[in-house]
Design a protein around this motif. Structure first.
Motif, PDB file in Angstrom:
ATOM      1  N   HIS A 228      -3.671  -1.420 -12.950  1.00  6.54           N
ATOM      2  CA  HIS A 228      -4.626  -1.836 -13.366  1.00  6.54           C
ATOM      3  C   HIS A 228      -4.550  -3.452 -13.812  1.00  6.54           C
ATOM      4  CE1 HIS A 228      -7.453   1.248 -14.948  1.00  6.54           C
ATOM      5  NE2 HIS A 228      -6.509   1.885 -14.256  1.00  6.54           N
TER       6      HIS A 228
ATOM      7  N   SER B  17       0.805  -1.352  -0.011  1.00  2.00           N
ATOM      8  CA  SER B  17       0.170   0.026   0.009  1.00  2.00           C
ATOM      9  C   SER B  17       0.823   1.158  -0.002  1.00  2.00           C
ATOM     10  CB  SER B  17      -1.010   0.018   1.049  1.00  2.00           C
ATOM     11  OG  SER B  17      -0.439  -0.543   2.573  1.00  2.00           O
TER      12      SER B  17
ATOM     13  N   MET C 139      -0.242   0.459 -15.295  1.00  2.00           N
ATOM     14  CA  MET C 139      -0.543   1.242 -14.428  1.00  2.00           C
ATOM     15  C   MET C 139      -1.361   2.342 -14.951  1.00  2.00           C
ATOM     16  SD  MET C 139       2.518   1.748 -11.812  1.00  2.00           S
ATOM     17  CE  MET C 139       1.473   3.145 -10.764  1.00  2.00           C
TER      18      MET C 139
ATOM     19  N   ILE D 228      -2.674   3.666  -9.927  1.00  3.85           N
ATOM     20  CA  ILE D 228      -2.921   2.141  -9.545  1.00  3.85           C
ATOM     21  C   ILE D 228      -2.602   1.306 -10.414  1.00  3.85           C
ATOM     22  CG2 ILE D 228      -4.816   2.943  -7.752  1.00  3.85           C
ATOM     23  CD1 ILE D 228      -6.812   1.870 -10.023  1.00  3.85           C
TER      24      ILE D 228
ATOM     25  N   VAL E  60       0.851   8.114  -6.522  1.00  2.00           N
ATOM     26  CA  VAL E  60       0.873   6.492  -6.327  1.00  2.00           C
ATOM     27  C   VAL E  60      -0.358   6.307  -5.432  1.00  2.00           C
ATOM     28  CG1 VAL E  60       2.198   4.651  -5.790  1.00  2.00           C
ATOM     29  CG2 VAL E  60       3.218   6.414  -7.040  1.00  2.00           C
ATOM     30  N   ASP E  61      -1.017   5.505  -5.685  1.00  2.00           N
ATOM     31  CA  ASP E  61      -2.314   5.217  -4.964  1.00  2.00           C
ATOM     32  C   ASP E  61      -2.616   3.909  -3.969  1.00  2.00           C
ATOM     33  OD1 ASP E  61      -4.488   5.746  -3.536  1.00  2.00           O
ATOM     34  OD2 ASP E  61      -5.745   6.421  -5.249  1.00  2.00           O
ATOM     35  N   GLY E  62      -1.700   3.694  -3.065  1.00  2.60           N
ATOM     36  CA  GLY E  62      -1.845   2.357  -2.380  1.00  2.60           C
ATOM     37  C   GLY E  62      -1.294   1.174  -3.113  1.00  2.60           C
ATOM     38  N   ILE E  63      -0.292   1.157  -3.791  1.00  6.05           N
ATOM     39  CA  ILE E  63       0.165   0.124  -4.580  1.00  6.05           C
ATOM     40  C   ILE E  63       0.817  -1.121  -3.866  1.00  6.05           C
ATOM     41  CG2 ILE E  63       2.136  -0.360  -6.259  1.00  6.05           C
ATOM     42  CD1 ILE E  63       1.585   1.741  -8.074  1.00  6.05           C
TER      43      ILE E  63
ATOM     44  N   THR F  95       6.768   5.678  -8.530  1.00  2.66           N
ATOM     45  CA  THR F  95       6.705   4.490  -8.105  1.00  2.66           C
ATOM     46  C   THR F  95       8.380   4.101  -8.078  1.00  2.66           C
ATOM     47  OG1 THR F  95       4.644   3.716  -8.761  1.00  2.66           O
ATOM     48  CG2 THR F  95       6.179   2.089  -7.847  1.00  2.66           C
TER      49      THR F  95
ATOM     50  N   THR G 147       2.012   4.748  -0.888  1.00  2.42           N
ATOM     51  CA  THR G 147       1.156   5.960  -1.482  1.00  2.42           C
ATOM     52  C   THR G 147       2.070   7.103  -1.674  1.00  2.42           C
ATOM     53  OG1 THR G 147      -0.677   4.924  -0.416  1.00  2.42           O
ATOM     54  CG2 THR G 147      -0.926   7.229  -1.071  1.00  2.42           C
TER      55      THR G 147
END
Lengths: 289, 387
Positions: B237, B32, B231, B235, B43-46, B69, B34
């Motif tokens: 995909h 996660s 990505m 996020i 970067v949203d909670g990867i 990232t 971020t």
């Protein structure tokens, strides 16, 4: 073109001749301009040099009749020359240190950080160079009396720094802007900590800018009259101030002798720097990789 | 060549030893992670797991968060939430210079005042490796990237391709277990890009390091990755093997980012046990069940890759998903012909066919798309244009 038939215009030979003539004409013009320019710049120096070693000099002649070093001796008798030179150099050295200490972080911030009102900030930093030195000098001397900074080397150096800091900020912010952030990042990723990066990557890359800042600082400090006049005292009198005093007392030849001495430190530093600034050290040259 | 092989073998062995010490745990692990830029999550909670020795590509359009990232993994950016592990150790709070990873930059980022040799030696000097060992390891690394002769040059005296080889040598010379690539080929011309792509893959295989590769070039990603993470908007995909992602894109975005598929807006009219029906204009298309739950009657996008569209010969019987179409445009592209086939109002398919197929512009032909090759995603027609 004697035995050879006259080269018809447009033949290879004629074109070659014309090109050669054009080249020499251009070269002649270039040398003439260069020479005139050198004379224009060097003329005043020559006049001072000659005045400093002339015995007596009645108008209309190019060179004085008799040569002498008595003006240097006379200058020595008027003032303690080694002490004057030491004062000048100590103050210049301190000014450079103070200016770099204040100017480098400022320049870094201007070049590398997002700053609001950046234009206004730069204008403020340049302000001391925009107003007549006497304006700053009067205020400075008033404050310096309160803090006991008058007639101290550090005090005069602080006054000079007001004029040098803007130069340092201008030169160094341009230099820092030329530093590629990715190159610094590369150093970090390669395992270098901040200090190692600063010393082994940043320092060599900004060295030309640092040397230029130091040179301009030295020249500014050595030449500064107004601010020195308002902050100096018997212990901190500089060569420049002494030169002005000599002029006001009517000793033009002594003033010339002092001026000759004044040139020496700048010349030495200039020569040293000339050797240091190699093309491969120039940040600008390495930028567009 | 034999000398080169033995040298690279030495590097492989050392990497192999390190691999043996490591457990089955993933080499790089993001949980996660971020990162915000001015209230926008770049970067949203990867979550990401990269296995030992794997080449994983972060693929996406510019601004999708792939480079961000990468910079979080190097530590150049401090993350706002989540954890990062490298080699089983939590490095979330470890500064960049303590993470011991290699990074290859898009703009090469060589030290302009140092020679090629000094550039490559830099990571070793930082680590206080003995002088004679530095010399041999630098020579070895330069051999590996085929730059043996250029050690005394300055970066600016090299071509772009050579500079990037220096960048590669600098990134691998201290034998990091993880090497990151930030669009390393984007500044090179097309021919060189293709050549370097194979070279990078060769290095990954020979030295056995774990690689995370960032690119916006789908061809590059497909060619050199073990797995691809697609990505968008911070996020991931979809993540999977190149052929798997290409064949079964999880979302419309992934489908249209990989390859250049046909996209037609339609309506979902029927859902059965294992198939669905989509109506485009007056034509009905039979498709596999959509991956997402879609309500009957809602807008969908039908995605068909041009290479699966075939033109039936006249002897064939009409089947499901075989329609009459007019050839409305045609272009010859050397190894293939590209046809635009108009089936219905608002229903067009591009098809790639062999160059010797002799149809003329305006001809009416029968077109077939196998049911299994159709993909249906939720979305209105507007989103078809949005890629």
């Amino acid at each position: 073109m004697s035995a050879v038939p006259e080269a018809a215009p447009g033949t290879v030979r004629a074109r070659r001749v014309a090109a050669r003539a054009g080249r020499s004409a251009r070269r002649l013009l270039a040398y003439t301009v260069l020479l005139s320019f050198s004379l224009y710049i060097l003329g005043p120096f020559a006049a001072i040099m000659v005045t400093a070693v002339g015995q007596e000099w009645f108008g209309g002649r190019w060179f004085p009749g008799t040569w002498t070093f008595k003006w240097f001796t006379f200058a020595r008798s008027l003032a303690d020359l080694p002490a004057l030179l030491t004062n000048s150099l100590v103050i210049a050295g301190l000014s450079i240190v103070i200016s770099l200490a204040v100017g480098l972080p400022t320049a870094w911030a201007l070049a590398k950080r997002q700053i609001r009102a950046r234009g206004l900030l730069i204008a403020l930093i340049l302000l001391p160079r925009m107003v007549p030195p006497i304006t700053i000098g009067l205020g400075v001397s008033r404050e310096f009396y309160n803090f006991g900074l008058v007639d101290t080397h550090i005090g005069v150096a602080f006054a000079h720094s007001i004029l040098i800091i803007p130069l340092v900020v201008l030169i160094m912010s341009a230099t820092f802007e030329g530093l590629d952030d990715r190159v610094l990042e590369a150093a970090r990723v390669c395992g270098a900590n901040s200090f190692y990066t600063l010393w082994n990557v940043v320092r060599p890359l900004v060295m030309p800018g640092l040397l230029a800042s130091a040179l301009f600082g030295l020249i500014t400090s050595l030449n500064e009259f107004t601010l020195t006049l308002l902050t100096y005292g018997p212990r901190t009198i500089t060569l420049t101030v002494q030169t002005y005093i000599a002029i006001s007392q009517g000793f033009k030849e002594v003033a010339s002798a002092l001026s000759v001495i004044l040139i020496i430190p700048s010349l030495i530093l200039l020569i040293l720097i000339q050797k240091q600034i190699k093309p491969e050290n120039m940040v600008g040259g390495a930028k567009g990789l | 060549m034999t000398m080169l092989e033995t040298r690279s073998q030495a590097l492989v062995d050392s990497a192999g030893q390190q691999a043996a010490e490591e457990s089955q745990e993933s080499m790089v692990q993001l949980r996660s992670v971020t990162k915000y830029f001015a209230n926008v999550a770049a970067v949203d909670g990867i979550d990401l797991d990269v296995a030992e020795g794997e080449v994983l590509t972060l693929l996406g359009p510019s601004g999708c968060g792939k480079s961000t990232t990468l910079r979080c993994i190097t530590g150049s950016l401090e993350i706002d939430a989540g954890t990062i592990q490298i080699g089983g150790k939590d490095v979330t709070r470890v500064p960049t210079h303590g993470r011991h990873i290699g990074l290859v930059f898009q703009n090469f980022a060589l030290f302009p005042h140092m020679t090629v040799t000094e550039n490559v030696a830099f990571p070793l000097k930082v680590r206080r490796v003995a002088k004679h060992e530095i010399r041999s390891r630098v020579a070895q690394a330069l051999e590996l990237v085929q730059l043996g002769q250029l050690g005394k040059r300055l970066p600016r005296e090299l071509s772009g391709g050579q500079q990037q080889r220096v960048g590669l040598a600098r990134a691998i010379v201290y034998r990091p277990r993880v090497v990151l690539f930030d669009e390393p080929l984007s500044n090179l011309d097309a021919m060189l890009r293709r050549e370097m792509r194979y070279e990078i893959r060769r290095l990954c295989d020979e030295l056995g390091f774990t690689a995370i590769y960032v690119t916006h070039d789908q061809e590059e990603a497909l060619a050199l990755s073990d797995r691809i993470a697609v990505m968008k908007d911070g996020i991931i995909h979809q993540i999977g093997a190149p052929d798997e992602i290409y064949a079964s894109p999880r979302t419309l975005f992934v489908a249209q980012f990989l390859g250049n598929p046909n996209r037609n807006a339609g309506t979902l009219t029927e859902l059965r046990a294992d198939e669905a029906t989509v109506r485009i204009g007056t034509t009905t298309v039979e498709t596999p069940l959509p991956l997402d739950e879609i309500a009957l009657g809602s807008d969908v996008v039908l995605v068909v890759r041009p290479e699966v569209v075939r033109i039936a010969n006249s002897a064939e019987q009409t089947r499901v998903n075989m329609w009459e179409a007019r050839i409305s445009a045609m272009s010859f592209l050397g190894e293939r012909r590209e046809y635009v086939l108009t089936i219905d109002e608002g229903f067009e398919l591009r098809a790639y066919l062999p160059p010797d197929v002799g149809h003329a512009l305006g001809d009416v032909v029968r077109v077939e798309v196998p049911i299994a090759e159709c993909r249906v995603y939720p979305g209105a027609s507007a989103s078809v244009e949005d890629s």
